[in-house]
Design a protein around this motif. Structure first.
Motif, PDB file in Angstrom:
ATOM      1  N   ASP A 107       0.830  -1.213   0.000  1.00  0.00           N
ATOM      2  CA  ASP A 107       0.000   0.000   0.000  1.00  0.00           C
ATOM      3  C   ASP A 107       0.860   1.256   0.000  1.00  0.00           C
ATOM      4  O   ASP A 107       0.773   2.097   0.884  1.00  0.00           O
ATOM      5  N   LEU A 108       1.705   1.350  -1.007  1.00  0.00           N
ATOM      6  CA  LEU A 108       2.555   2.530  -1.115  1.00  0.00           C
ATOM      7  C   LEU A 108       1.718   3.744  -1.502  1.00  0.00           C
ATOM      8  O   LEU A 108       0.720   3.601  -2.192  1.00  0.00           O
ATOM      9  N   PRO A 109       2.149   4.920  -1.054  1.00  0.00           N
ATOM     10  CA  PRO A 109       1.449   6.128  -1.487  1.00  0.00           C
ATOM     11  C   PRO A 109       1.596   6.327  -3.001  1.00  0.00           C
ATOM     12  O   PRO A 109       2.536   5.803  -3.591  1.00  0.00           O
ATOM     13  N   PRO A 110       0.667   7.089  -3.608  1.00  0.00           N
ATOM     14  CA  PRO A 110       0.619   7.175  -5.070  1.00  0.00           C
ATOM     15  C   PRO A 110       1.944   7.576  -5.726  1.00  0.00           C
ATOM     16  O   PRO A 110       2.310   7.017  -6.755  1.00  0.00           O
ATOM     17  N   ASN A 111       2.669   8.518  -5.109  1.00  0.00           N
ATOM     18  CA  ASN A 111       3.900   8.953  -5.776  1.00  0.00           C
ATOM     19  C   ASN A 111       4.941   7.843  -5.820  1.00  0.00           C
ATOM     20  O   ASN A 111       5.754   7.772  -6.727  1.00  0.00           O
ATOM     21  N   LEU A 112       4.902   6.952  -4.835  1.00  0.00           N
ATOM     22  CA  LEU A 112       5.855   5.848  -4.840  1.00  0.00           C
ATOM     23  C   LEU A 112       5.323   4.641  -5.603  1.00  0.00           C
ATOM     24  O   LEU A 112       6.073   3.779  -6.017  1.00  0.00           O
ATOM     25  N   LYS A 113       4.010   4.604  -5.754  1.00  0.00           N
ATOM     26  CA  LYS A 113       3.419   3.520  -6.535  1.00  0.00           C
ATOM     27  C   LYS A 113       3.968   3.570  -7.961  1.00  0.00           C
ATOM     28  O   LYS A 113       4.257   2.542  -8.562  1.00  0.00           O
TER      29      LYS A 113
ATOM     30  N   VAL B 269      11.255   2.133   6.268  1.00  0.00           N
ATOM     31  CA  VAL B 269      11.518   3.569   6.168  1.00  0.00           C
ATOM     32  C   VAL B 269      10.222   4.360   6.286  1.00  0.00           C
ATOM     33  O   VAL B 269       9.135   3.858   6.035  1.00  0.00           O
ATOM     34  N   ARG B 270      10.390   5.605   6.693  1.00  0.00           N
ATOM     35  CA  ARG B 270       9.227   6.491   6.769  1.00  0.00           C
ATOM     36  C   ARG B 270       9.021   7.119   5.415  1.00  0.00           C
ATOM     37  O   ARG B 270       9.932   7.679   4.826  1.00  0.00           O
ATOM     38  N   LEU B 271       7.832   6.973   4.916  1.00  0.00           N
ATOM     39  CA  LEU B 271       7.535   7.490   3.587  1.00  0.00           C
ATOM     40  C   LEU B 271       6.600   8.673   3.722  1.00  0.00           C
ATOM     41  O   LEU B 271       5.610   8.610   4.446  1.00  0.00           O
ATOM     42  N   GLN B 272       6.964   9.732   3.022  1.00  0.00           N
ATOM     43  CA  GLN B 272       6.094  10.893   3.099  1.00  0.00           C
ATOM     44  C   GLN B 272       5.274  10.973   1.824  1.00  0.00           C
ATOM     45  O   GLN B 272       5.750  10.685   0.740  1.00  0.00           O
ATOM     46  N   THR B 273       4.058  11.331   1.981  1.00  0.00           N
ATOM     47  CA  THR B 273       3.187  11.399   0.820  1.00  0.00           C
ATOM     48  C   THR B 273       2.283  12.610   0.923  1.00  0.00           C
ATOM     49  O   THR B 273       1.962  13.073   2.021  1.00  0.00           O
ATOM     50  N   PHE B 274       1.936  13.127  -0.224  1.00  0.00           N
ATOM     51  CA  PHE B 274       1.040  14.283  -0.232  1.00  0.00           C
ATOM     52  C   PHE B 274      -0.299  13.833  -0.762  1.00  0.00           C
ATOM     53  O   PHE B 274      -0.425  13.435  -1.907  1.00  0.00           O
ATOM     54  N   GLU B 275      -1.240  13.877   0.119  1.00  0.00           N
ATOM     55  CA  GLU B 275      -2.557  13.502  -0.356  1.00  0.00           C
ATOM     56  C   GLU B 275      -3.534  14.614  -0.013  1.00  0.00           C
ATOM     57  O   GLU B 275      -3.603  15.070   1.121  1.00  0.00           O
ATOM     58  N   LYS B 276      -4.216  15.057  -1.001  1.00  0.00           N
ATOM     59  CA  LYS B 276      -5.158  16.163  -0.844  1.00  0.00           C
ATOM     60  C   LYS B 276      -4.470  17.336  -0.132  1.00  0.00           C
ATOM     61  O   LYS B 276      -4.945  17.859   0.872  1.00  0.00           O
ATOM     62  N   ASP B 277      -3.303  17.683  -0.627  1.00  0.00           N
ATOM     63  CA  ASP B 277      -2.531  18.822  -0.129  1.00  0.00           C
ATOM     64  C   ASP B 277      -2.060  18.646   1.306  1.00  0.00           C
ATOM     65  O   ASP B 277      -1.596  19.591   1.934  1.00  0.00           O
ATOM     66  N   LYS B 278      -2.182  17.448   1.858  1.00  0.00           N
ATOM     67  CA  LYS B 278      -1.722  17.250   3.230  1.00  0.00           C
ATOM     68  C   LYS B 278      -0.563  16.272   3.221  1.00  0.00           C
ATOM     69  O   LYS B 278      -0.602  15.259   2.532  1.00  0.00           O
ATOM     70  N   ALA B 279       0.446  16.588   3.995  1.00  0.00           N
ATOM     71  CA  ALA B 279       1.557  15.658   4.100  1.00  0.00           C
ATOM     72  C   ALA B 279       1.190  14.551   5.076  1.00  0.00           C
ATOM     73  O   ALA B 279       0.700  14.812   6.173  1.00  0.00           O
ATOM     74  N   GLN B 280       1.401  13.321   4.665  1.00  0.00           N
ATOM     75  CA  GLN B 280       1.125  12.207   5.560  1.00  0.00           C
ATOM     76  C   GLN B 280       2.376  11.347   5.641  1.00  0.00           C
ATOM     77  O   GLN B 280       3.170  11.290   4.725  1.00  0.00           O
ATOM     78  N   VAL B 281       2.523  10.677   6.748  1.00  0.00           N
ATOM     79  CA  VAL B 281       3.698   9.835   6.928  1.00  0.00           C
ATOM     80  C   VAL B 281       3.246   8.410   7.191  1.00  0.00           C
ATOM     81  O   VAL B 281       2.307   8.170   7.941  1.00  0.00           O
TER      82      VAL B 281
END
Lengths: 593, 239
Positions: free
Chosen positions: A69-75, A121-133
């Motif tokens: 379940d990687l965030p979209p940018n890493l998908k 590792v901690r992955l940062q993702t931007f979803e709906k303009d919010k940074a999530q970890v």
């Protein structure tokens, strides 16, 4: 009846066609060609990798430990990795086995992955303009027999191919390559016999001075300290030779000859030379020392200057300072500790492109005496020499020569109009001529001046020896500093640099040709938009409205033209082409509208 | 060849003679451009990923709407029998109609040219993926069209043709998407479904890699549904 018969026949026919298409598709998935249209050929692998993969003679396992379940940018990174791996698969065939595992599936896999050296590792993702970890895995393990190589975190595709191919090569190689480090501290050298007699603890001065170099290289290579003080030849078994440091007394003519001949026989050479030495005996003072190896390097095509590079981008030194009754160490920026990052590393070279930060204490600049190769062009024409700058200081750097004031507590006065990048490390490749071509072989021992009349004779071995005059495809790396590798100064950055360049030169000739993929900035340039203007909205509206408007106008024009035509007797325009329902349809529609 | 060309010309002109076409195109352009520019300045990347990401979904409704009337109307207006009594092969008629719809789609796709121009003006886009995406959009659109045409030949009701077209393309699209494949634990089936899915090959080309497998796939889909279309036209003769 007829209809039923027809239907069953028809279905059979359709199934046959479907089967044929399926078989054709299946066969053609095995035989395919790909064209990479991207500007930097992001999805293509180099000929070097292709050849290495085709030559595999046993099965290598490539295990990809990626979270599901990687965030979209890493998908999308995952799909890219899958694509490049399928490219690997296409060339290696059955000799590569690729599997995908999500370590989060169970704890057993998790601990196995940890043991392999792949971190969560901690992955940062931007979803709906919010940074999530979130936590996840992005590692790859390459396994063969009992050997393993790991790419702990795949962050981007920049060096992915180089890393993966070299990992495959490392697990597949049958013997550990040899790397030599030349003994350069001749002035403090005490012969082993004397040490034995005096029961001295045998630690080689070169080894103790560059301890981190030895320690780290030993993890991957067989490391030998090369002693040529008696005029011994350097064995061609040594794939890469490091010549670190040394002062004006370190290199005899004979030493240079042996180094030259080793290089001429195809050995890779890494020289970290100090044109300016730092003497700590009288505080810290810089002295031009001109080790003789610089002559050799100049002959090969690069000059280490008698200067020092200072850089506004720099490391700190601790200075004791008084605060009332207290004395504290305060970190002060020290421009003599040049800090290289980002743009300072050659982005096309896999050995340095992924380096984060490198601090070089008291470096000298390196001047290229051969034409610098266009860094974007393909390497390498063997009949010519080409040079590439690997590491540069920042734009806000300057050089100083003559007297060196190394005092950290001084007013730094960068020459405002003379700030320029300096080359700190270069790579030369191509055909080199021997420094000793056409000359006689220097004798192994310097003539002893105290023994008057002693004849300088070449030993029997040397008489038959021929000088190798030229090397077709030599690889030479020159750094204008060696202090960054010493036990006192070595940082994680300098060790990574060392391991990278040694790997790069030593693994395989063909790996050198794999280039880093340069990542081009594809963001929208903000200066085009301007701060606070409503230009984005204008652009948006033009794009949304312009074309539809044109379409509507064209539509109206055609509509009125047809109305005019309708006034003329319609029959005249009818053509003999097959007529279908369309004309009637037009009429009905037009009547409706 | 001559026959195909004649039918193509007639069908293609028919598109632009009805005002409906202009409404279609206008709606299509406004909707896609609007949706694209919603996120464009937020994402701040000079590429068309966002635009082409929309296309499979927009096509899902748009293309059946273009193709729905092609056969259904002929049937309804009883011009079908007339058409088939002409000395033209069924295959030619099918191909002619297909090419007309395809050309119509091509024009619509070309009309999105304002977006790449805007992007080139604002940044430094990589042309490879953009060209690849346009090629992919044409191939995927052609596959949707061949499905839509076949569905249209099954019924004489345009609305039914439209809904059936949406359903069939949706099914072919969804079977290869992660939404379905994630739920299946059968590696072979997953790889077959991924291959069959209409969208995956589009994504692959859209990254800027033209792979012969993706092209083979789209030509197979186009060819198969055109073949079904010919069969269903022929079957009328036997009734």
């Amino acid at each position: 009846m007829k209809s039923i018969k027809y239907q069953s026949q028809s279905i059979i026919f359709i199934l046959i066609v479907l089967g044929f298409i399926a078989v054709a598709n299946f066969v053609l998935t095995k035989w395919f060609v790909r064209f990479d249209l991207t500007e930097n050929k992001v999805y293509s692998i180099s000929d070097a990798s292709k050849r290495i993969l085709k030559d595999l003679d046993d099965i290598v396992n490539v295990k990809c430990y990626f979270s599901k379940d990687l965030p979209p940018n890493l998908k999308s990174l995952e799909t890219d990795v899958r694509d490049i791996l399928s490219e690997y698969k296409a060339y290696a065939g059955k000799n590569i086995r690729i599997s995908w595992v999500d370590p989060a599936e169970n704890d057993e896999i998790k601990s196995k992955v940890r043991a392999l050296g792949i971190p969560e590792v901690r992955l940062q993702t931007f979803e709906k303009d919010k940074a999530q970890v979130m936590n996840g895995y992005l590692g790859i393990a390459v396994l063969y027999a009992d050997k393993k190589e790991v790419l702990p975190v795949v962050q981007d595709l920049k060096n992915f191919e180089y890393d993966l191919t070299s990992a495959i090569m490392k697990v597949m190689r049958s013997s550990v390559p040899k790397v030599g480090v030349l003994k350069t501290d001749t002035n403090v050298f005490i012969p082993p016999e004397v040490r034995m007699k005096m029961k001295m603890d045998y630690t080689d001065p070169t080894e103790s001075k560059y301890k981190p170099v030895f320690d780290n290289l030993k993890e991957n290579y067989e490391v030998e300290t090369i002693d040529i003080t008696d005029g011994q030849q350097i064995s061609s078994d040594i794939k890469t030779l490091l010549v670190l440091g040394g002062d004006e007394n370190s290199f005899s003519e004979r030493d240079l000859f042996e180094i030259d001949q080793y290089f001429m026989k195809g050995g890779n050479l890494i020289v970290a030379a100090d044109a300016v030495g730092i003497n700590f005996q009288r505080g810290a003072a810089g002295e031009v020392q001109n080790p003789k190896i610089l002559n050799l390097l100049e002959h090969y095509g690069a000059r280490v200057e008698n200067n020092m590079v200072l850089d506004a981008s720099c490391g700190n030194v601790q200075i004791p300072q008084k605060f009332g009754a207290f004395q504290m160490n305060v970190a002060v920026p020290y421009p003599y500790f040049v800090k290289v990052f980002g743009e300072g590393f050659n982005k096309n070279n896999p050995a340095v492109s992924s380096l984060g930060e490198l601090i070089l204490p008291w470096p000298s600049s390196v001047t290229l005496l051969v034409d610098k190769a266009d860094s974007a062009s393909e390497s390498s024409a063997t009949d010519e020499k080409e040079a590439k700058v690997l590491v540069q200081s920042s734009e806000k750097s300057w050089t100083t020569s003559g007297q060196f004031n190394l005092n950290p507590q001084q007013q730094w006065q960068p020459p405002e109009d003379d700030l320029n990048r300096s080359n700190l490390m270069v790579y030369l490749n191509g055909s080199f001529e021997s420094h000793f071509a056409g000359k006689s072989i220097p004798p192994a021992k310097e003539p002893d001046t105290s023994d008057i009349g002693a004849e300088v004779l070449l030993s029997e071995k040397d008489k038959d020896r021929e000088i190798v005059p030229q090397v077709e495809n030599g690889h030479l790396i020159i750094a204008g500093d060696s202090d960054f590798l010493t036990a006192q100064n070595a940082s994680p950055g300098s060790i990574t640099w060392l391991m990278n360049v040694v790997d790069w030169l030593t693994l395989d000739e063909s790996l050198i040709s794999i280039r880093s993929r340069s990542m081009v900035d594809r963001t929208i340039q903000n200066d085009q938009l301007g701060e606070g203007t409503n230009k984005p909205n204008v652009i948006r509206i033009i794009n949304i409205v312009l074309m539809p408007l044109i379409v509507i106008i064209v539509g109206i024009v055609i509509f009125f033209k047809r109305k005019e035509k309708k006034a003329v007797p319609a029959k005249a325009t009818s053509s003999p082409t097959p007529q279908t329902g369309a004309p009637e349809e037009d009429k009905t529609k037009e009547q409706n509208s | 060849m001559q026959n195909i060309l004649a039918i193509f010309k007639k069908e293609f002109r028919a598109y632009f003679l009805s005002p409906i076409a202009y409404v279609y195109i206008t709606v299509y352009l406004v909707v896609t451009n609007f949706l694209f520019f919603q996120g464009f300045f937020l994402i701040n990347q000079a590429d068309m990923r966002g635009y082409f990401g929309l296309l499979p979904w927009v096509f899902l409704f748009f293309i059946p709407a273009v193709t729905m009337r092609t056969w259904a109307e002929e049937k309804k207006l009883k011009t079908m029998e007339l058409l088939l009594t002409w000395p033209v092969k069924d295959v030619d008629v099918v191909i002619g109609k297909f090419l007309a719809s395809f050309a119509f789609l091509g024009i619509i796709i070309v009309l999105s040219v304002t977006i790449p121009i805007t992007i080139a003006f604002l940044g430094n886009p990589d042309l490879g993926p953009i060209i690849g995406s346009y090629v992919g959009a044409l191939l995927m659109g052609a596959a949707y069209i061949s499905i839509g045409l076949w569905v249209s030949s099954l019924t004489e009701n345009q609305i039914v043709a439209f809904i059936l077209g949406v359903v069939v393309t949706f099914v072919l699209f969804i079977i290869g998407s992660p939404f379905v494949t994630m739920a299946i634990n059968q590696p072979l089936l997953v790889s077959v479904l991924t291959y069959l899915g209409l969208g995956n090959h589009f994504e692959s080309i859209g990254r800027g890699v033209v792979d012969s497998r993706d092209i083979v796939y789209y030509f197979s889909v186009i060819g198969f549904f055109l073949f079904l279309n010919v069969r269903s036209i022929e079957s009328r003769k036997w009734e």
